[in-house]
Write an enzyme that holds these catalytic residues in place. Structure first.
Site, PDB file in Angstrom:
ATOM      1  N   GLY A  49       0.843  -1.214   0.000  1.00  0.00           N
ATOM      2  CA  GLY A  49       0.000   0.000   0.000  1.00  0.00           C
ATOM      3  C   GLY A  49       0.868   1.250   0.000  1.00  0.00           C
ATOM      4  N   ASN A  51       1.356   3.429  -2.379  1.00  0.00           N
ATOM      5  CA  ASN A  51       1.025   4.503  -3.315  1.00  0.00           C
ATOM      6  C   ASN A  51       0.363   5.703  -2.653  1.00  0.00           C
ATOM      7  OD1 ASN A  51      -1.190   2.267  -3.461  1.00  0.00           O
ATOM      8  ND2 ASN A  51      -2.238   4.180  -3.897  1.00  0.00           N
ATOM      9  N   GLY A  53      -0.703   7.873   1.383  1.00  0.00           N
ATOM     10  CA  GLY A  53      -0.697   8.013   2.838  1.00  0.00           C
ATOM     11  C   GLY A  53       0.601   7.608   3.522  1.00  0.00           C
ATOM     12  N   ILE A  54       0.446   6.849   4.597  1.00  0.00           N
ATOM     13  CA  ILE A  54       1.576   6.481   5.463  1.00  0.00           C
ATOM     14  C   ILE A  54       2.566   5.568   4.722  1.00  0.00           C
ATOM     15  CG2 ILE A  54       2.161   5.277   7.629  1.00  0.00           C
ATOM     16  CD1 ILE A  54      -0.774   6.201   8.542  1.00  0.00           C
ATOM     17  N   TYR A 203     -13.404  -3.894  11.238  1.00  0.00           N
ATOM     18  CA  TYR A 203     -12.073  -3.249  11.207  1.00  0.00           C
ATOM     19  C   TYR A 203     -11.280  -3.596  12.467  1.00  0.00           C
ATOM     20  CZ  TYR A 203      -8.511   0.464  11.043  1.00  0.00           C
ATOM     21  OH  TYR A 203      -7.310   1.161  11.027  1.00  0.00           O
TER      22      TYR A 203
HETATM   23  N1  LIG Z   1      -4.587   7.201   8.832  1.00  0.00           N
HETATM   24  C1  LIG Z   1      -4.908   6.841  10.054  1.00  0.00           C
HETATM   25  O1  LIG Z   1      -5.491   7.629  10.825  1.00  0.00           O
HETATM   26  C2  LIG Z   1      -4.531   5.471  10.573  1.00  0.00           C
HETATM   27  C3  LIG Z   1      -4.693   5.218  11.942  1.00  0.00           C
HETATM   28  C4  LIG Z   1      -4.346   3.966  12.417  1.00  0.00           C
HETATM   29  C5  LIG Z   1      -3.859   2.999  11.554  1.00  0.00           C
HETATM   30  N2  LIG Z   1      -3.736   3.283  10.227  1.00  0.00           N
HETATM   31  C6  LIG Z   1      -3.245   2.207   9.349  1.00  0.00           C
HETATM   32  O2  LIG Z   1      -2.198   2.700   8.530  1.00  0.00           O
HETATM   33  C7  LIG Z   1      -2.157   1.936   7.318  1.00  0.00           C
HETATM   34  C8  LIG Z   1      -1.999   2.874   6.144  1.00  0.00           C
HETATM   35  O3  LIG Z   1      -3.176   3.633   6.017  1.00  0.00           O
HETATM   36  P1  LIG Z   1      -3.217   5.130   5.465  1.00  0.00           P
HETATM   37  O4  LIG Z   1      -3.796   5.959   6.532  1.00  0.00           O
HETATM   38  O5  LIG Z   1      -1.929   5.520   4.859  1.00  0.00           O
HETATM   39  O6  LIG Z   1      -4.369   4.968   4.345  1.00  0.00           O
HETATM   40  P2  LIG Z   1      -4.330   5.001   2.741  1.00  0.00           P
HETATM   41  O7  LIG Z   1      -3.703   6.249   2.281  1.00  0.00           O
HETATM   42  O8  LIG Z   1      -5.719   4.712   2.312  1.00  0.00           O
HETATM   43  O9  LIG Z   1      -3.394   3.780   2.391  1.00  0.00           O
HETATM   44  C9  LIG Z   1      -3.865   2.473   2.376  1.00  0.00           C
HETATM   45  C10 LIG Z   1      -3.133   1.744   1.274  1.00  0.00           C
HETATM   46  O10 LIG Z   1      -3.573   0.382   1.277  1.00  0.00           O
HETATM   47  C11 LIG Z   1      -3.828   0.027  -0.065  1.00  0.00           C
HETATM   48  N3  LIG Z   1      -4.746  -1.106  -0.196  1.00  0.00           N
HETATM   49  C12 LIG Z   1      -6.041  -1.185   0.146  1.00  0.00           C
HETATM   50  N4  LIG Z   1      -6.553  -2.374  -0.228  1.00  0.00           N
HETATM   51  C13 LIG Z   1      -5.547  -3.059  -0.829  1.00  0.00           C
HETATM   52  C14 LIG Z   1      -5.441  -4.327  -1.443  1.00  0.00           C
HETATM   53  N5  LIG Z   1      -6.492  -5.138  -1.573  1.00  0.00           N
HETATM   54  N6  LIG Z   1      -4.248  -4.711  -1.936  1.00  0.00           N
HETATM   55  C15 LIG Z   1      -3.173  -3.904  -1.858  1.00  0.00           C
HETATM   56  N7  LIG Z   1      -3.211  -2.674  -1.318  1.00  0.00           N
HETATM   57  C16 LIG Z   1      -4.396  -2.261  -0.808  1.00  0.00           C
HETATM   58  C17 LIG Z   1      -4.410   1.285  -0.689  1.00  0.00           C
HETATM   59  O11 LIG Z   1      -4.377   1.184  -2.104  1.00  0.00           O
HETATM   60  P3  LIG Z   1      -5.385   2.073  -3.029  1.00  0.00           P
HETATM   61  O12 LIG Z   1      -4.843   3.458  -3.028  1.00  0.00           O
HETATM   62  O13 LIG Z   1      -5.319   1.402  -4.353  1.00  0.00           O
HETATM   63  O14 LIG Z   1      -6.724   1.989  -2.377  1.00  0.00           O
HETATM   64  C18 LIG Z   1      -3.435   2.307  -0.117  1.00  0.00           C
HETATM   65  O15 LIG Z   1      -2.264   2.330  -0.871  1.00  0.00           O
HETATM   66  C19 LIG Z   1      -3.425   1.087   7.296  1.00  0.00           C
HETATM   67  O16 LIG Z   1      -3.120  -0.237   7.644  1.00  0.00           O
HETATM   68  C20 LIG Z   1      -4.292   1.715   8.367  1.00  0.00           C
HETATM   69  O17 LIG Z   1      -5.183   0.810   8.963  1.00  0.00           O
HETATM   70  C21 LIG Z   1      -4.048   4.499   9.715  1.00  0.00           C
END
Ligand SMILES: NC(=O)c1ccc[n+]([C@@H]2O[C@H](COP(=O)([O-])OP(=O)(O)OC[C@H]3O[C@@H](n4cnc5c(N)ncnc54)[C@H](OP(=O)(O)O)[C@@H]3O)[C@@H](O)[C@H]2O)c1
Length: 323
Positions: A49, A51, A53-54, A203
């Site tokens: 993942g 591409n 966010g984090i 979740y």
């Molecule tokens: N942001 C927060 O507040 C927060 C808080 C606690 C934990 N987290 C955790 O941090 C991690 C990163 O999240 P983020 O906040 O950076 O969100 P994000 O920007 O939505 O990133 C999530 C990534 O996962 C990818 N993904 C989703 N489904 C997938 C699949 N079937 N196969 C491969 N890749 C897939 C998405 O790809 P697409 O772009 O193609 O959808 C995206 O690249 C997650 O595990 C999340 O649970 C985040």
């Protein structure tokens, strides 16, 4: 005025207090910065993942420090855009796009096969990809989406790469979880949420599953030189919120902007604990732990349940057809 303070000074005082109070909240909630060594030269990193966010921020930091970074993404257009951006900013051309859809066992197997064949070593695997509060959906293999992507996809991926990680020791696996696991429960009677589905519950269950997987895998890998740890990055306004009203509705966004501004971290800060867990030399032999804000945090009781961890491991093996 009993104290003889002119009203305008009372107003200035109240404004001054409010500004300092808000500043203190903003300062406290921005999160820690990882200030330790970032030795990435000669190392290969896989970030799922990557591409957005984090994940993208984490991959960017590895590339900035000279690492070879594999962006493991389901959407190759988004992946190529992230790669271009990272190379433009870091001048590091060792950034590679690879297709990985964690909602498909076939795609995970194909990805792992290519990595095992093409890469001489993998030093750090960051299991970062995730979905949150999505409507009831199934993966290509009929698994509830949260459980399938957040836990089972990473479970299978890690197991398929384990020999490569063993051949690259000291190596690390970082599972990006969420503090929501504290409220989670593994519902073995209805693990696939077929009898009832609630996004938040699904979740939390998936992130608790990832925590149990972290601890069980770290036990199985004791003495091998591979460490496995979990990280809560903190709240940050990323695309993970795409299924929430806070993200989509202009009205909610307007009313909740103080929460975004004062309580949420920047994406840069949210990636810091991942960098800490992946790179800090002091963690070389630390495994089975949970980190947030660049420090170890206590693990809640539900994630310390060894019986659940073992049972979930066996179920995960069956559901991902690992064995
Ligand atoms: N942001 C927060 O507040 C927060 C808080 C606690 C934990 N987290 C955790 O941090 C991690 C990163 O999240 P983020 O906040 O950076 O969100 P994000 O920007 O939505 O990133 C999530 C990534 O996962 C990818 N993904 C989703 N489904 C997938 C699949 N079937 N196969 C491969 N890749 C897939 C998405 O790809 P697409 O772009 O193609 O959808 C995206 O690249 C997650 O595990 C999340 O649970 C985040």
């Amino acid at each position: 005025m009993p104290l003889g303070i002119p009203p305008k000074y009372t107003v200035y005082g109240v404004i001054g207090f409010a500004v300092s109070f808000c500043g203190a909240i903003k300062y406290y909630s921005r999160g820690s910065k990882y200030k330790g060594k970032k030795n990435c030269l000669g190392k290969t990193f896989i970030v799922t993942g990557a591409n957005s966010g984090i994940g993208r921020e984490t991959a960017f930091n590895f590339a900035k420090e000279g690492g070879r970074v594999i962006l493991a993404c389901r959407d190759m257009e988004k992946c190529a855009a992230a790669k271009k951006e990272i190379i433009n900013f870091t001048y590091n051309v060792q950034v590679i796009c690879k297709k990985l859809d964690l909602a498909s066992i076939k795609s995970i197997r194909q990805f792992a096969e290519e990595i095992n064949k093409e890469e001489t070593h993998v030093d750090v695997l960051v299991n970062n990809a995730g979905v949150m509060r999505c409507p009831e959906t199934l993966t290509k293999d009929g698994i509830e989406m949260h459980l399938g992507v957040n836990h089972l996809g990473h479970f299978l991926l890690t197991n398929l790469l384990i020999e490569k990680l063993k051949g690259s020791v000291p190596s690390r696996v970082i599972n990006v979880t969420c503090s929501a696991f504290v409220n989670g429960k593994i519902n073995f009677k209805d693990l696939n949420s077929e009898d009832s589905y609630e996004e938040g519950v699904a979740y939390s269950q998936s992130k608790l599953a990832l925590m149990l997987f972290t601890r069980e895998l770290s036990k199985k890998l004791q003495g091998t030189g591979i460490t496995v740890n979990a990280v809560h990055p903190g709240m940050s306004k990323t695309a993970i919120m795409r299924h929430t009203r806070l993200y989509n509705s202009k009205i909610s966004s307007f009313f909740f902007w103080p929460i975004h501004f004062f309580v949420f971290k920047s994406v840069d800060r949210a990636a810091q604990t991942v960098l800490f867990a992946a790179l800090d030399p002091s963690l070389q032999d630390v495994s089975g732990k949970y980190f947030s804000d660049c420090e170890e945090k206590e693990i809640s009781e539900n994630a310390l349940n060894d019986e659940d961890a073992k049972r979930l491991w066996l179920t995960s093996e069956k559901w991902t057809r690992l064995t």
